[in-house]
Structures are given as structure tokens and as C-alpha cells.
Design an enzyme around this catalytic site. Structure first.
Site, PDB file in Angstrom:
ATOM      1  CD  GLU A   1     -15.022  28.391  58.987  1.00 17.04           C
ATOM      2  OE1 GLU A   1     -15.766  28.423  60.119  1.00 17.04           O
ATOM      3  OE2 GLU A   1     -14.294  29.519  59.089  1.00 17.04           O
TER       4      GLU A   1
ATOM      5  CG  HIS B   1     -20.324  26.793  58.784  1.00 13.28           C
ATOM      6  ND1 HIS B   1     -20.444  26.657  60.182  1.00 13.28           N
ATOM      7  CD2 HIS B   1     -19.113  27.414  58.390  1.00 13.28           C
ATOM      8  CE1 HIS B   1     -19.226  27.193  60.648  1.00 13.28           C
ATOM      9  NE2 HIS B   1     -18.516  27.471  59.646  1.00 13.28           N
TER      10      HIS B   1
ATOM     11  CB  CYS C   1     -23.289  23.087  64.946  1.00  6.16           C
ATOM     12  SG  CYS C   1     -24.005  24.252  63.682  1.00  6.16           S
TER      13      CYS C   1
HETATM   14  O1  SUG Z   1     -18.315  29.509  64.260  1.00 10.86           O
HETATM   15  N1  SUG Z   1     -20.497  30.259  66.808  1.00 10.86           N
HETATM   16  C1  SUG Z   1     -19.910  29.315  65.720  1.00 10.86           C
HETATM   17  C2  SUG Z   1     -21.273  28.352  65.447  1.00 10.86           C
HETATM   18  C3  SUG Z   1     -20.764  27.143  64.626  1.00 10.86           C
HETATM   19  C4  SUG Z   1     -21.798  26.267  63.964  1.00 10.86           C
HETATM   20  N2  SUG Z   1     -21.197  25.409  63.293  1.00 10.86           N
HETATM   21  C5  SUG Z   1     -22.028  24.919  62.042  1.00 10.86           C
HETATM   22  N3  SUG Z   1     -22.536  25.562  61.455  1.00 10.86           N
HETATM   23  N4  SUG Z   1     -21.551  23.656  61.689  1.00 10.86           N
HETATM   24  C6  SUG Z   1     -19.348  29.856  64.574  1.00 10.86           C
HETATM   25  O2  SUG Z   1     -19.947  30.798  64.146  1.00 10.86           O
HETATM   26  C7  SUG Z   1     -20.245  32.054  68.474  1.00 10.86           C
HETATM   27  C8  SUG Z   1     -19.302  32.373  69.877  1.00 10.86           C
HETATM   28  C9  SUG Z   1     -19.590  33.661  70.435  1.00 10.86           C
HETATM   29  O3  SUG Z   1     -20.042  34.554  69.782  1.00 10.86           O
HETATM   30  O4  SUG Z   1     -19.283  33.775  71.514  1.00 10.86           O
HETATM   31  C10 SUG Z   1     -19.563  30.901  67.690  1.00 10.86           C
HETATM   32  O5  SUG Z   1     -18.275  30.834  67.289  1.00 10.86           O
END
Ligand code: SUG
Length: 420
Positions: A170, A238, A355
Site C-alpha cells: 500500500e 494503514h 493520505c
Molecule cells: O484505501 N478510502 C481509502 C483511504 C486511503 C487513505 N490513505 C492513507 N491512509 N494513506 C482506502 O481505504 C474509500 C472509498 C469508498 O469507500 O468509496 C477508500 O478507498
């Protein structure tokens, strides 16, 4: 001049709340809510503008093409783009929502970056993340790779394709770097999750080890540490939900790591100037850390050498977190200022300020200038978004052909504006 550049993901016109990420509590709890794509993109740009105003270097990465008809075609849908979308939406609305996600906005998951000072060959290495644990994110890497190969085409960089999907990777969200100064050699810390808890562990240890190997890192200055199961179970999908590092400072929750004492001892041995700012569970619970995204802040070094945190407004609104920050500022620790930014639209899908950005330590002169930002370009992008991005998307709207036409046209206008 070598400096840290933050590449924020420009929030794409299909931004919506489809609850696609199991284990990400914000994504789950906003299922079906109406999104505001235009507002979301403007919030992101306002954050980039704020970073520039602090004297930081700022870049951007482009939203990927969504709905992703190329992917849908590999799954057997045929015809024109609109026919592919209509058939996919009718047959399998969940699959179609995955093809529509604007999730590439969270560029902390685009790649893992090792600056030249750490790599054996003196180049800055970027490994594109496979994001294989979540279907909607597993389809990002081919387009992300193409984009990174454009942005970092200069021989100062080496861009690596995603590693095999068997091992979930990731990207930078599970990677920290501790160093005396950005341009100096550092200690790279890869944080992985162990399976067996209530939510999936998204970063696999073997993925982290593969990335470190490919980047030519010195094994004596590379650490692999496990996230605590308690953090993943509390919704820290994460590591960057419970920890962030900048130069010689590690800012982390007491329960972020399975063996925090071991990590602190290793860091002190490898980089004697390291300072750990640890937030005790007695001051901020894991639940409040996840709800407020205190640690999903950008910890940055300002031009005067001092450090500041750029936090989401949700941290200011969380009483124990705000109280802890006030105590921290009254003391004489390394973090001397806090700034709150409004990225609410992204936050509601579990994406805070950290993020939304990928950090690359490099000379900006070696980066394709189309990916770098200044105030004037932000002005132009704001006008383009105001004119082209949808105002609102309810989950029921994803099947509307007029929306597909609008978002494809919006992205085409963006590419033209930026010279692609
Ligand atoms: O991968 N949310 C992302 C958020 C990513 C956050 N990134 C870090 N922590 N670096 C994920 O979970 C939600 C999309 C939705 O539910 O429509 C989403 O993909």
C-alpha cells in the site's frame, strides 16, 4: 536543490461514498452519503495552496480515468464506453462503483519512495503500490505507473512496477524515514500488518521486504516493524493513521506498533539524534486517534528549520486531541506549530491530509514541470474545477450516463489545461 516535494492527488470528479474499504471506518460509516466532488477538489487545492504559503514545494498527481472502462472490458463488458458502463452498472452495481472510485486521490498509497541518499545506486527509487487488498484500489497501479514514469522520467529516478499482487503493498502510507535532514542518508522503516484480526492487514511484510530489496537499501539501516493488532482493529488500516515521521522526529501513538520499545531502541542506535513524540493512550485513545486523524497529519520542516503539523479540522474538534496538542505546544518539543485544514470530503472516506500526498525528496528541477504547482496554476485549476466538476453525487447517480459524459469531459479539460 534537494528538498521534500509533496505531490497531492487532485481529487477526481467521480469522488463518492460507496463504502468500498472494509476496515476503514469512515468509508463504512458514510455508505450511501451524498458526496461533493467539486468541494472536495477545491478543499484539496486549498491545502496545496496553504503548503505553498508555508514555503514548501508542492506538486500534484492527476486523477485516473474513471469510470474505468478498460478494466470493465477485461471483465467481459463490450461495446462503446457508455455501453460498457451501462451493462456493468445493470449487471453488478458494486463492481461498477469500484470502476468509478476516485481513490487515486490518496497518493500516499501511490508508491513507496526511497530518496537517492538511501539507495545503493544514488537514484531516487519509486515502487508503484499494487493495492491488491481492495478491488477498487487494485486497478490504480497501471495508470499510476504511467504517470510516475512521466513525472520522474529524469535519470535521477528509477520507477519500479507494482510487485506481484499476492503480497499486498500500500505504498508510502506504511513507510517512514528518519534522518538528520531530508537530503542525508536515513533509516527507512517499513510497517506491515499481521493477519488474524477483525480487519484485513493491508501491508504484507514480504511486500515491504521486496520494495527495500529493489530500492537497494542498506539492510543495516532498514527496519521492518509490525503494526499492533490493536491499531488495525481500531481502524488504523494503514500505519499513517497512527504514526508519521519527518527528518529526525517520529510522531506516533503509544499503541501504533507491536513492539514500540524495540523500534525506539533501534532508531536511537541507528540515528542518535532521533526524537520520538509519543502520544500516550491515557491522553488520546486509539478510537479518538482514528476518529480525529491526529497522526494523519503532515509533519513538515519549514524554511526556518522548525517543524509544524498540518492537521485535519477533525483533530481540532476532538476534545482530548486538542487538549493534547495544546499541552504539546506549551512544552519545548520539536513540533512548534499546528495548522488545521478542511479536507472533510476526503476525510469522510478515511483520507486525511497525509493520505492526500506522496513525499518525494528530490531536486524539483529534475521533475516534469507539469506536475509542479505554483499559485497561478492553482488559480487556473480552481476555475477549471468550478466549471467542470459535478456538484454532488449520490450513490444512485453513478449509473447516470450524463454523469459519465461529464466526468470524462472534466478530465479531458484538466489534461488540456496542464499540457498533457
Ligand atoms: O484505501 N478510502 C481509502 C483511504 C486511503 C487513505 N490513505 C492513507 N491512509 N494513506 C482506502 O481505504 C474509500 C472509498 C469508498 O469507500 O468509496 C477508500 O478507498
Amino acid at each position: 536543490m534537494i528538498r521534500e516535494i509533496n505531490f497531492d492527488g487532485l481529487i477526481g470528479p467521480t469522488h463518492n461514498y460507496a463504502a468500498l474499504s472494509f476496515g476503514n471506518l469512515a468509508s463504512a460509516s458514510n455508505a450511501g452519503a451524498e458526496s461533493r466532488p467539486r468541494e472536495a477538489a477545491l478543499q484539496g487545492l486549498a491545502k496545496m495552496r496553504f503548503a505553498l504559503s508555508l514555503g514548501l514545494a508542492q506538486g500534484l498527481l492527476l486523477p485516473l480515468e474513471r469510470p474505468n472502462t478498460r478494466w470493465l472490458r477485461t471483465l467481459g463488458f463490450t461495446g462503446s464506453d457508455a455501453e460498457v458502463c451501462a451493462a456493468a452498472h445493470d449487471d453488478d452495481p458494486k463492481l461498477f462503483a469500484q470502476a468509478c472510485s476516485a481513490s487515486s486521490m490518496w497518493t500516499a498509497n501511490a508508491a513507496t519512495v526511497s530518496p537517492a541518499a538511501d539507495a545503493g545506486d544514488g537514484r531516487t527509487h519509486l515502487s508503484v503500490a499494487n493495492l491488491s487488498r481492495m478491488t477498487h484500489r487494485s486497478i490504480e497501479h497501471p495508470e499510476t505507473e504511467a504517470q510516475l514514469r512521466l513525472a520522474f522520467a529524469h535519470p535521477a529516478f528509477a520507477v519500479h512496477s507494482a510487485i506481484p499482487a499476492t503480497f499486498g503493498d500500500e505504498g508510502a502510507a506504511n513507510h517512514m524515514r528518519i534522518t538528520a535532514a531530508h537530503g542525508e542518508p536515513g533509516v527507512e522503516v517499513f510497517v506491515y500488518g499481521e493477519e488474524g484480526g477483525r480487519f484485513p492487514a493491508r501491508q504484507n511484510r514480504r511486500a515491504s521486504q521486496a520494495v527495500a530489496r529493489r530500492h537497494g537499501l542498506d539492510p543495516a539501516r532498514t527496519l521492518f516493524v509490525a503494526q499492533s493488532g490493536a491499531a488495525i482493529d481500531a481502524g488504523a488500516f494503514h500505519n499513517d493513521v497512527v504514526a508519521v515521521a519527518n527528518e529526525n522526529v517520529l510522531f506516533a501513538h503509544e499503541l501504533a506498533f507491536a513492539d514500540a520499545d524495540g523500534l525506539k531502541a533501534d532508531l536511537a542506535r541507528l540515528l542518535p539524534g532521533v526524537q520520538v513524540v509519543e502520544v500516550p493512550v491515557a491522553a488520546v485513545s486509539l478510537d479518538d486517534a482514528v476518529r480525529s486523524y491526529l497522526f494523519n497529519s503532515q509533519l513538515v520542516t519549514l524554511p526556518d528549520g522548525s517543524m509544524a503539523l498540518i492537521l485535519p479540522r477533525e483533530s481540532e474538534a476532538c476534545v482530548p486531541v486538542k487538549a493534547w496538542l495544546d499541552v504539546m505546544l506549551a512544552g519545548n518539543g520539536p513540533i512548534r506549530a499546528v495548522h488545521f485544514v478542511d479536507v472533510r470530503e476526503s476525510m469522510r472516506n478515511g483520507g486525511g491530509p497525509a493520505c492526500l500526498r506522496l513525499r518525494v525528496v528530490a531536486d524539483p528541477a529534475t521533475v516534469d514541470v507539469r506536475f509542479l504547482l505554483d499559485e497561478a496554476k492553482i488559480d487556473r485549476l480552481e476555475a477549471l474545477i468550478a466549471a467542470n466538476w459535478p456538484d454532488r453525487i449520490g450513490v444512485g447517480d453513478l449509473g447516470n450516463p450524463a454523469l459519465w459524459a461529464q466526468v470524462w469531459a472534466a478530465r479531458t479539460a484538466l489534461l488540456a489545461e496542464l499540457g498533457f
